[in-house]
Design an enzyme around this catalytic site. Structure first.
Site, PDB file in Angstrom:
ATOM      1  N   LYS A 114       0.750  -1.145   0.154  1.00 40.60           N
ATOM      2  CA  LYS A 114       0.042  -0.067   0.007  1.00 40.60           C
ATOM      3  C   LYS A 114       0.812   1.290  -0.291  1.00 40.60           C
ATOM      4  CE  LYS A 114      -4.058  -1.862   2.359  1.00 40.60           C
ATOM      5  NZ  LYS A 114      -4.955  -1.957   3.496  1.00 40.60           N
ATOM      6  N   LYS A 236      -6.975 -12.235  -9.841  1.00 38.05           N
ATOM      7  CA  LYS A 236      -8.117 -12.536  -8.779  1.00 38.05           C
ATOM      8  C   LYS A 236      -9.251 -11.825  -9.093  1.00 38.05           C
ATOM      9  CE  LYS A 236      -8.258 -12.676  -3.793  1.00 38.05           C
ATOM     10  NZ  LYS A 236      -7.634 -12.386  -2.660  1.00 38.05           N
ATOM     11  N   LYS A 239     -13.148  -6.341  -6.923  1.00 42.02           N
ATOM     12  CA  LYS A 239     -14.113  -5.173  -7.346  1.00 42.02           C
ATOM     13  C   LYS A 239     -13.197  -3.937  -8.134  1.00 42.02           C
ATOM     14  CE  LYS A 239     -18.093  -2.698  -5.464  1.00 42.02           C
ATOM     15  NZ  LYS A 239     -18.911  -2.486  -4.476  1.00 42.02           N
TER      16      LYS A 239
END
Ligand code: TRP
Ligand code: SF4
Length: 374
Positions: A114, A236, A239
């Site tokens: 991140k 994978k 969204k």
């Protein structure tokens, strides 16, 4: 009767769930309800560590909760609640910061990923390294450079680190608080969260050693569910990548999405060209959702070029639709009285808070404080 072990898990409120969330997590949550004393949490405080639209947050939380219920979570059998309804989590997270080494947080793979992402955004991809004139950054850079490379081989980018919000770093401390405030022993998570559960154990151990035996050592429970690939067949299902099959589509919409968007084996340029099902994502879906016979039908039809991809996709879409029908029915039922969703969350928060407050009291006593706040 022996007491059921306590289980806790959480998901960020990313709105309506998709098929990957259902098979990878929610289905297990439902199956565990009878076996464990289950607490399921919508972790909204975790979701603020990345930029988001405040206008959408309420809907995200609501939609996620509706999907939990539609997916089969039963508020009579488990506690369903929103993290921010139980502010005790935050208090415990602060306390845990005092027993968490900075170096360990900096070695967390998810943080590094991140942080890289955030730093690249801050700086623009092109100059993601070498920004000499930021004092804060150069002060920190040595520590980050040497201490953060682990088995994953990831480094936190040196430039831009000073601008990354520290919530990203402390994220797993709050996660430890989510778990330990209920003294949960079992934590169903994906592979990518195992490191955070290990950290949680370390935090519990360190707290217990330094203060008093308050917290149990929890275990990650990995789901045996196969990971569901996205419609692109490359990543994978996710969204944010837009390759997902939402749970809240009607039958027709779902069929359309799958037949139009699912990527099949590129060898099948025309109907006459045979394909290799083992290398086709649609066939992987057949493996997940179709009967043995139908899998055989798809396999033979593909290798002998006797069926077309459209036909093959349509068959798998039908099976996904059949799987989702009960979820659709429950969702429809729930949405007839949306207020009950709030009632369920209010009830969940009440139950969760009672447990959380007790643990927090013990924790404050262990710290030498006065226990219950006056
Ligand atoms: N970090 C988890 C994830 O990204 C979500 C989460 C937050 C969680 N708190 C938790 C999972 C507690 C299990 C237990 O998936
Ligand atoms: Fe894939 Fe089915 Fe097309 Fe074969 S026939 S390439 S398995 S979609």
């Amino acid at each position: 009767m022996t007491k059921k072990k306590r289980l806790l898990s959480g998901m960020q409120p990313s709105g309506a769930l998709h098929l990957g969330n259902y098979l990878g997590a929610l289905k297990q949550w439902v199956e565990r309800m009878d076996i464990y004393d289950c607490y399921y949490c919508v972790v909204d405080y975790h979701a603020i560590t990345i930029p988001y639209d405040t206008e959408q947050m309420k809907t995200r939380i609501f939609d996620a909760t509706v999907d939990y219920l539609a997916g089969g979570l039963d508020p009579e059998k488990c506690v369903i609640f929103v993290q921010s309804d139980v502010p005790e989590h935050m208090e415990l997270a602060w306390i845990f910061n005092a027993v968490t080494p900075l170096g360990q947080l900096m070695r967390m793979t998810q943080f590094k990923q991140k942080a890289q992402h955030a730093a690249a955004k801050v700086l623009g991809d092109s100059n993601a390294s070498g920004n000499e004139d930021d004092d804060v950054q150069s002060d920190l850079s040595d520590a980050f450079d040497t201490d953060t490379t682990g088995d994953d081989g990831l480094k936190v980018p040196l430039s831009g680190i000073g601008k990354i919000n520290s919530g990203l770093l402390n994220y797993p401390v709050l996660q430890a608080a989510d778990i330990l405030i209920y003294k949960a022993e079992v934590v169903p998570v994906g592979e990518d969260q195992v490191q955070h559960i290990e950290l949680t154990r370390d935090i519990a151990r360190r707290f217990n050693n330094r203060f008093n035996d308050v917290f149990p050592l929890c275990e990650a429970m990995l789901s045996e569910a196969p990971r569901v690939m996205g419609l692109d067949g490359v990543n994978k299902m996710s969204k944010s990548l837009g390759n997902h099959i939402p749970l809240n589509l009607g039958r027709k919409q779902l069929t359309k999405l799958v037949t139009k968007q699912a990527v099949s084996d590129s060898r099948r340029v025309t109907l006459e060209d045979p394909g290799v099902p083992e290398e086709c994502n649609v066939y992987a879906y057949h493996k997940l959702f179709s009967t043995e016979e139908e899998q055989q039908w798809a396999h033979d039809g593909c290798t002998q070029a006797s069926i077309g991809c459209f036909h093959c996709k349509k068959a798998v879409a039908k099976n996904i639709n059949d799987l989702l029908d009960p979820i659709r029915e429950r969702r429809e039922e729930i949405l007839k009285s949306p207020d009950t969703v709030n009632d369920i969350l209010a009830e969940g928060a009440k139950k969760a808070r009672a447990v959380a407050q007790e643990t927090l009291e013990q924790t404050r006593e262990a710290l030498g404080f006065l226990g219950k706040p006056r």
